[in-house]
Structures are given as structure tokens and as C-alpha cells.
Design a protein around this motif. Structure first.
Motif, PDB file in Angstrom:
ATOM      1  N   UNK A   4       0.846  -1.186   0.000  1.00  0.00           N
ATOM      2  CA  UNK A   4       0.000   0.000   0.000  1.00  0.00           C
ATOM      3  C   UNK A   4       0.882   1.236   0.000  1.00  0.00           C
ATOM      4  N   UNK A   5       0.456   2.224  -0.743  1.00  0.00           N
ATOM      5  CA  UNK A   5       1.239   3.447  -0.820  1.00  0.00           C
ATOM      6  C   UNK A   5       0.617   4.519   0.070  1.00  0.00           C
ATOM      7  N   UNK A   6       1.457   5.329   0.635  1.00  0.00           N
ATOM      8  CA  UNK A   6       1.009   6.454   1.427  1.00  0.00           C
ATOM      9  C   UNK A   6       1.174   7.712   0.599  1.00  0.00           C
ATOM     10  N   UNK A   7       0.186   8.584   0.685  1.00  0.00           N
ATOM     11  CA  UNK A   7       0.216   9.819  -0.101  1.00  0.00           C
ATOM     12  C   UNK A   7       0.914  10.928   0.664  1.00  0.00           C
ATOM     13  N   UNK A   8       1.782  11.631  -0.029  1.00  0.00           N
ATOM     14  CA  UNK A   8       2.503  12.752   0.543  1.00  0.00           C
ATOM     15  C   UNK A   8       2.198  13.984  -0.306  1.00  0.00           C
ATOM     16  N   UNK A   9       1.533  14.966   0.279  1.00  0.00           N
ATOM     17  CA  UNK A   9       1.234  16.208  -0.436  1.00  0.00           C
ATOM     18  C   UNK A   9       2.485  17.078  -0.444  1.00  0.00           C
TER      19      UNK A   9
END
Length: 200
Positions: A4-9
Motif C-alpha cells: 500500500x502506498x502512502x500519499x505525501x502532499x
């Protein structure tokens, strides 16, 4: 696994140089750059705390969100202050779902060898090919009960499905089992003493 990927703004960075990087860090943010797939490098400003949390594991895969788009990326290099250990810069490589990438994966030794011996870990990581979103966080190798002289090579590692060892790594020694030097010397002295007494 990095399934699973984590989103980084993140923000696109338009100012460069040491002065600009210092200003970014003073704002509790981290300068970074995204490479890959033939495009121009994208210079980014990363949120400090969130970035530190997401890249604690090796070979972290994250979604970088900027300018209304998201880009799947692999953390390739993390530069830290040698004294304070604070993150100074992060390099990302753009990847795609299903794409094969070559990464160094840590090797952890588990178990205890035969009493009186020690396990010497000669290699702490191996280079493998894996799907970008299925990179193992680490590989375990057991030395439980192994006796003196036993050697574990990279080819003896149990790899997850879809993960392959890079050919050049095949002959690398991961762990060797040996007797501590001091104990060998003590045994030799004891045997020599017995021989002397017998001679007398």
C-alpha cells in the motif's frame, strides 16, 4: 511488503541553491527531487514530519501529490546531517504499478548457532529485482543450530514470490559460522599442556 502506498502532499520548488534549501528546512520542510521515466527532474518541497514517518522503512514507496496529479515514487536516497541525523534531502525515483526495480534489501539473521560458535554476518543487504509495489522490507536467514564451518550464501535465501536475486549477488556470503578465536587458542593450549604432561 510495500503493497500500500502512502500519499505525501508536496509542493513544486522553484528556488534552488544552499540558501533556498536552508529556508526550506527552517520552515520544518525538506527539499527533495523526483527523477525517472525520461522526464525532467522535479524539485519538490516535502512536509517534514510526514516525510520522516513515511521513509522510516527501507525502500519506501509513496504517492507524491502535486499540481493536481499523483506520482508513484520509490525513495532512492536519503541525505542526513551527520551529527544531528536530521533529513536534509530526499531523492525519489518515479515508478509504475507492475514495474520491476532493483533495490538493496536488508538481511536479518535469526536464531542461535550451535553452542560455542558464533554467526558472523558478512553481508547486511542484497540486491534484488522486485515489483515496485511489492518490495520486501527485509529478508530473514536462520542460523539455528548451525555448526562451525557452515556458510550461507545469497542463493540460500528464501525470496518472496516475484523477487529475484541479481546475478552478481549469487556467490556473496551472507553468514559464516565459526568458533571465537580466543576459544580456539584456549583449546590448543590445553591440548599442548596435556601432551607435555604425557611426555614427562
Amino acid at each position: 511488503m510495500a503493497e500500500s502506498q502512502n500519499t505525501l502532499a508536496v509542493e513544486v520548488r522553484t528556488e534552488f541553491g544552499k540558501g533556498a534549501a536552508r529556508r526550506v528546512r527552517r520552515a520544518d520542510k525538506i527539499p527533495g527531487v523526483l527523477y525517472g521515466h525520461g522526464g525532467e527532474p522535479r524539485h519538490l518541497t516535502l512536509p517534514g514530519h510526514e516525510t520522516m514517518l513515511l521513509i522510516r522503512q527501507s525502500n519506501a514507496v509513496v504517492e507524491l501529490a502535486f499540481e493536481g496529479e499523483s506520482h508513484l515514487a520509490l525513495v532512492k536516497d536519503v541525505q542526513r546531517d551527520p551529527i544531528r541525523r536530521l533529513i536534509e534531502h530526499v531523492d525519489f525515483i518515479a515508478v509504475r504499478q507492475g514495474e520491476q526495480v532493483e533495490v538493496d534489501v536488508p538481511v536479518h539473521v535469526t536464531g542461535e548457532p550451535f553452542p560455542g560458535t558464533v554467526a558472523l554476518q558478512e553481508t547486511t543487504s542484497v540486491l534484488v529485482s522486485a515489483e515496485a509495489t511489492h518490495i520486501p522490507e527485509s529478508l530473514d536467514v536462520s542460523v539455528e543450530g548451525l555448526e562451525e564451518g557452515a556458510v550461507i550464501h545469497a542463493t540460500d535465501l528464501t525470496l518472496p514470490s516475484g523477487v529475484k536475486l541479481i546475478d552478481d549477488e549469487s556467490n556473496i556470503i551472507i553468514v559464516s559460522i565459526t568458533v571465537p578465536r580466543g576459544e580456539v587458542d584456549d583449546d590448543a593450549e590445553a591440548e599442548a599442556g596435556e601432551a607435555t604432561e604425557g611426555g614427562e
